[in-house]
Design a protein around this motif. Structure first.
Motif, mmCIF file in Angstrom:
data_model
loop_
_atom_site.group_PDB
_atom_site.id
_atom_site.type_symbol
_atom_site.label_atom_id
_atom_site.label_comp_id
_atom_site.label_asym_id
_atom_site.label_seq_id
_atom_site.Cartn_x
_atom_site.Cartn_y
_atom_site.Cartn_z
ATOM 1 N N ALA A 61 28.619 33.573 29.798
ATOM 2 C CA ALA A 61 27.969 34.768 30.337
ATOM 3 C C ALA A 61 26.711 35.407 29.638
ATOM 4 O O ALA A 61 25.727 35.934 30.347
ATOM 5 N N SER A 62 26.672 34.915 28.285
ATOM 6 C CA SER A 62 25.421 35.179 27.841
ATOM 7 C C SER A 62 24.224 34.212 28.300
ATOM 8 O O SER A 62 23.039 34.887 28.670
ATOM 9 N N LEU A 63 24.420 33.084 28.788
ATOM 10 C CA LEU A 63 23.278 32.263 29.555
ATOM 11 C C LEU A 63 23.064 32.912 30.690
ATOM 12 O O LEU A 63 21.835 33.046 31.378
ATOM 13 N N ARG A 64 24.263 33.354 31.495
ATOM 14 C CA ARG A 64 24.140 34.103 32.905
ATOM 15 C C ARG A 64 23.029 35.329 32.668
ATOM 16 O O ARG A 64 22.154 35.590 33.567
ATOM 17 N N ASP A 65 23.503 36.114 31.527
ATOM 18 C CA ASP A 65 22.859 37.220 31.266
ATOM 19 C C ASP A 65 21.186 37.014 31.067
ATOM 20 O O ASP A 65 20.296 37.708 31.277
ATOM 21 N N GLU A 66 21.031 35.989 30.206
ATOM 22 C CA GLU A 66 19.777 35.663 29.712
ATOM 23 C C GLU A 66 18.841 35.013 31.085
ATOM 24 O O GLU A 66 17.694 35.407 31.287
#
Length: 164
Positions: A61-66
């Motif tokens: 999720a963090s990677l997707r948000d970034e």
């Protein structure tokens, strides 16, 4: 003396046996010296089991948000560029049609000049004025055609935006 010879033979035999034993120990040492490294190499570890599922989901999720905003930005830029190129293609097609029309027009202009010559003979100044009037007329006709094509192109763009 026989006993000292037998002792010497025993000592010699013992020394030979000791050398064989030392050689065997060295060979065994060479054979097993790599065992600690082999234990680490051959040990199978399932790394994916080391990371709990919630942490993996959080990292995803963090990677997707970034990365998500950058991907959306790049996609919008690509879409805008594609639309710009489509408009340019339409403009070039309209210009080509207009130029094609202008190339076809000189035949009608030369026919009207021939009609004028048949009607009356023009003098120097009159010829010059007639030429200027024809040029203005042709420029105005060209301008009107260009504006009509632009209007048609704008209508197409408007329809495309309303449909899309």
């Amino acid at each position: 003396m026989a006993s000292s010879a037998s002792y010497a033979d025993c000592v010699s035999s013992l020394r030979t046996s000791l050398k064989f034993l030392e050689s065997s120990v060295e060979t065994l040492d060479e054979g097993v010296s790599d065992f600690p490294r082999l234990i680490n190499v051959l040990k199978s570890v399932r790394h994916y089991e080391l990371v709990p599922q919630p942490k993996l989901a959080a990292a995803e999720a963090s990677l997707r948000d970034e990365i998500g905003p950058y991907i959306a930005f790049l996609l919008s830029r690509a879409e805008a560029q594609t639309e710009r190129q489509e408009r340019r293609i339409e403009t070039l097609k309209a210009r080509a049609d207009l130029q094609h029309g202008r190339i076809a027009k000189p035949d009608t202009v030369s026919a009207s000049i021939a009609r004028q010559k048949q009607g009356r003979i023009l003098r120097g100044e009159d010829k010059l004025r007639a030429r200027v009037v024809r040029q203005r007329k042709e420029a105005l006709r060209y301008g009107v055609e260009r504006l009509e094509l632009e209007v048609m192109q704008k209508e197409r763009e408007l329809r495309r935006r309303l449909d899309g």
